[in-house]
Design a protein around this motif. Sequence first.
Motif, PDB file in Angstrom:
ATOM      1  N   VAL A  48       0.844  -1.201   0.000  1.00  0.00           N
ATOM      2  CA  VAL A  48       0.000   0.000   0.000  1.00  0.00           C
ATOM      3  C   VAL A  48       0.879   1.251   0.000  1.00  0.00           C
ATOM      4  O   VAL A  48       0.627   2.197  -0.754  1.00  0.00           O
ATOM      5  CB  VAL A  48      -0.981  -0.005   1.196  1.00  0.00           C
ATOM      6  CG1 VAL A  48      -1.671   1.350   1.364  1.00  0.00           C
ATOM      7  CG2 VAL A  48      -2.025  -1.104   1.018  1.00  0.00           C
ATOM      8  N   ARG A  49       1.917   1.275   0.828  1.00  0.00           N
ATOM      9  CA  ARG A  49       2.835   2.427   0.852  1.00  0.00           C
ATOM     10  C   ARG A  49       3.474   2.629  -0.522  1.00  0.00           C
ATOM     11  O   ARG A  49       3.591   3.761  -0.997  1.00  0.00           O
ATOM     12  CB  ARG A  49       3.918   2.243   1.923  1.00  0.00           C
ATOM     13  CG  ARG A  49       3.408   2.480   3.339  1.00  0.00           C
ATOM     14  CD  ARG A  49       4.532   2.578   4.342  1.00  0.00           C
ATOM     15  NE  ARG A  49       5.412   1.433   4.378  1.00  0.00           N
ATOM     16  CZ  ARG A  49       5.198   0.310   5.073  1.00  0.00           C
ATOM     17  NH1 ARG A  49       4.108   0.184   5.812  1.00  0.00           N
ATOM     18  NH2 ARG A  49       6.074  -0.674   5.056  1.00  0.00           N
ATOM     19  N   HIS A  50       3.880   1.532  -1.163  1.00  0.00           N
ATOM     20  CA  HIS A  50       4.498   1.639  -2.491  1.00  0.00           C
ATOM     21  C   HIS A  50       3.510   2.156  -3.536  1.00  0.00           C
ATOM     22  O   HIS A  50       3.891   2.934  -4.419  1.00  0.00           O
ATOM     23  CB  HIS A  50       5.096   0.302  -2.910  1.00  0.00           C
ATOM     24  CG  HIS A  50       6.371  -0.009  -2.197  1.00  0.00           C
ATOM     25  ND1 HIS A  50       6.994  -1.231  -2.276  1.00  0.00           N
ATOM     26  CD2 HIS A  50       7.166   0.746  -1.387  1.00  0.00           C
ATOM     27  CE1 HIS A  50       8.098  -1.213  -1.555  1.00  0.00           C
ATOM     28  NE2 HIS A  50       8.220  -0.016  -0.998  1.00  0.00           N
ATOM     29  N   TRP A  51       2.248   1.741  -3.437  1.00  0.00           N
ATOM     30  CA  TRP A  51       1.239   2.283  -4.362  1.00  0.00           C
ATOM     31  C   TRP A  51       1.107   3.783  -4.148  1.00  0.00           C
ATOM     32  O   TRP A  51       1.051   4.557  -5.102  1.00  0.00           O
ATOM     33  CB  TRP A  51      -0.120   1.616  -4.139  1.00  0.00           C
ATOM     34  CG  TRP A  51      -0.234   0.217  -4.663  1.00  0.00           C
ATOM     35  CD1 TRP A  51       0.478  -0.335  -5.693  1.00  0.00           C
ATOM     36  CD2 TRP A  51      -1.119  -0.805  -4.202  1.00  0.00           C
ATOM     37  NE1 TRP A  51       0.084  -1.640  -5.888  1.00  0.00           N
ATOM     38  CE2 TRP A  51      -0.892  -1.959  -4.992  1.00  0.00           C
ATOM     39  CE3 TRP A  51      -2.077  -0.861  -3.195  1.00  0.00           C
ATOM     40  CZ2 TRP A  51      -1.600  -3.143  -4.803  1.00  0.00           C
ATOM     41  CZ3 TRP A  51      -2.783  -2.034  -3.009  1.00  0.00           C
ATOM     42  CH2 TRP A  51      -2.548  -3.160  -3.811  1.00  0.00           C
ATOM     43  N   GLU A  52       1.048   4.214  -2.880  1.00  0.00           N
ATOM     44  CA  GLU A  52       0.883   5.635  -2.576  1.00  0.00           C
ATOM     45  C   GLU A  52       2.098   6.462  -2.994  1.00  0.00           C
ATOM     46  O   GLU A  52       1.973   7.638  -3.297  1.00  0.00           O
ATOM     47  CB  GLU A  52       0.593   5.833  -1.093  1.00  0.00           C
ATOM     48  CG  GLU A  52      -0.805   5.381  -0.726  1.00  0.00           C
ATOM     49  CD  GLU A  52      -1.198   5.731   0.684  1.00  0.00           C
ATOM     50  OE1 GLU A  52      -0.358   6.227   1.472  1.00  0.00           O
ATOM     51  OE2 GLU A  52      -2.379   5.501   1.013  1.00  0.00           O
ATOM     52  N   GLN A  53       3.258   5.861  -2.964  1.00  0.00           N
ATOM     53  CA  GLN A  53       4.488   6.561  -3.342  1.00  0.00           C
ATOM     54  C   GLN A  53       4.734   6.510  -4.849  1.00  0.00           C
ATOM     55  O   GLN A  53       5.669   7.128  -5.348  1.00  0.00           O
ATOM     56  CB  GLN A  53       5.695   5.958  -2.601  1.00  0.00           C
ATOM     57  CG  GLN A  53       5.644   6.178  -1.097  1.00  0.00           C
ATOM     58  CD  GLN A  53       6.584   5.254  -0.339  1.00  0.00           C
ATOM     59  OE1 GLN A  53       7.264   4.406  -0.923  1.00  0.00           O
ATOM     60  NE2 GLN A  53       6.601   5.394   0.975  1.00  0.00           N
ATOM     61  N   GLY A  54       3.913   5.750  -5.563  1.00  0.00           N
ATOM     62  CA  GLY A  54       4.071   5.634  -7.006  1.00  0.00           C
ATOM     63  C   GLY A  54       5.170   4.659  -7.418  1.00  0.00           C
ATOM     64  O   GLY A  54       5.544   4.617  -8.587  1.00  0.00           O
ATOM     65  N   LYS A  55       5.668   3.852  -6.468  1.00  0.00           N
ATOM     66  CA  LYS A  55       6.718   2.874  -6.794  1.00  0.00           C
ATOM     67  C   LYS A  55       6.158   1.697  -7.589  1.00  0.00           C
ATOM     68  O   LYS A  55       6.867   1.108  -8.390  1.00  0.00           O
ATOM     69  CB  LYS A  55       7.391   2.356  -5.520  1.00  0.00           C
ATOM     70  CG  LYS A  55       8.272   3.382  -4.841  1.00  0.00           C
ATOM     71  CD  LYS A  55       8.955   2.796  -3.631  1.00  0.00           C
ATOM     72  CE  LYS A  55       9.840   3.825  -2.953  1.00  0.00           C
ATOM     73  NZ  LYS A  55      10.447   3.281  -1.726  1.00  0.00           N
ATOM     74  N   TYR A  56       4.888   1.345  -7.300  1.00  0.00           N
ATOM     75  CA  TYR A  56       4.217   0.267  -8.024  1.00  0.00           C
ATOM     76  C   TYR A  56       2.976   0.847  -8.682  1.00  0.00           C
ATOM     77  O   TYR A  56       2.284   1.675  -8.083  1.00  0.00           O
ATOM     78  CB  TYR A  56       3.733  -0.846  -7.090  1.00  0.00           C
ATOM     79  CG  TYR A  56       4.757  -1.603  -6.301  1.00  0.00           C
ATOM     80  CD1 TYR A  56       6.106  -1.660  -6.671  1.00  0.00           C
ATOM     81  CD2 TYR A  56       4.372  -2.298  -5.160  1.00  0.00           C
ATOM     82  CE1 TYR A  56       7.024  -2.379  -5.925  1.00  0.00           C
ATOM     83  CE2 TYR A  56       5.292  -3.028  -4.413  1.00  0.00           C
ATOM     84  CZ  TYR A  56       6.613  -3.052  -4.807  1.00  0.00           C
ATOM     85  OH  TYR A  56       7.517  -3.765  -4.059  1.00  0.00           O
ATOM     86  N   ALA A  57       2.661   0.364  -9.881  1.00  0.00           N
ATOM     87  CA  ALA A  57       1.395   0.724 -10.521  1.00  0.00           C
ATOM     88  C   ALA A  57       0.255   0.097  -9.717  1.00  0.00           C
ATOM     89  O   ALA A  57       0.382  -1.017  -9.208  1.00  0.00           O
ATOM     90  CB  ALA A  57       1.376   0.215 -11.956  1.00  0.00           C
ATOM     91  N   ILE A  58      -0.837   0.811  -9.604  1.00  0.00           N
ATOM     92  CA  ILE A  58      -1.989   0.308  -8.855  1.00  0.00           C
ATOM     93  C   ILE A  58      -2.823  -0.559  -9.795  1.00  0.00           C
ATOM     94  O   ILE A  58      -3.329  -0.070 -10.809  1.00  0.00           O
ATOM     95  CB  ILE A  58      -2.816   1.473  -8.280  1.00  0.00           C
ATOM     96  CG1 ILE A  58      -1.940   2.261  -7.305  1.00  0.00           C
ATOM     97  CG2 ILE A  58      -4.089   0.966  -7.616  1.00  0.00           C
ATOM     98  CD1 ILE A  58      -2.440   3.632  -6.977  1.00  0.00           C
TER      99      ILE A  58
END
Length: 140
Positions: A48-58
Amino acid sequence: MNHQTYTDPPGMPEDERMTAAEFKVVREFLGLTGDWLAGHLGVSPRTVRHWEQGKYAIPDGVRLEIEKLERQTGEFVSGIVEKLMDLPNPGVITYRDDDEYHAAHPEIPFPAAWHRAVVARVAQEVPALSITYADSVEQQ
């Protein structure tokens, strides 16, 4: 924790993908913590943190689930507003923490912060709404 796999439909266009900013704004608007949302989605809090940081595509499946949560919340808000609109002294009870909320409403899986966000939205619609904590009502 069961880890859910969310996949995109074939040929998912990038311009239809939920952005990191949209994801975080909606999560916060709904009064949900990243940890609660991770548990609900069956992913790790780190994801979830990575999605919010834009590290992973949602993934699109996550967008659809977020939209479902938005719909459920909107329907809940509308239902409360409808019940309160014609009352001479409208009031709602909210809860300080998850334990207090779930003791009063074990059927609702959302956290107390979600309920407080709902109450804030109800207060925008219902003039002169009185908001109290559950234990304040019991002491009166």
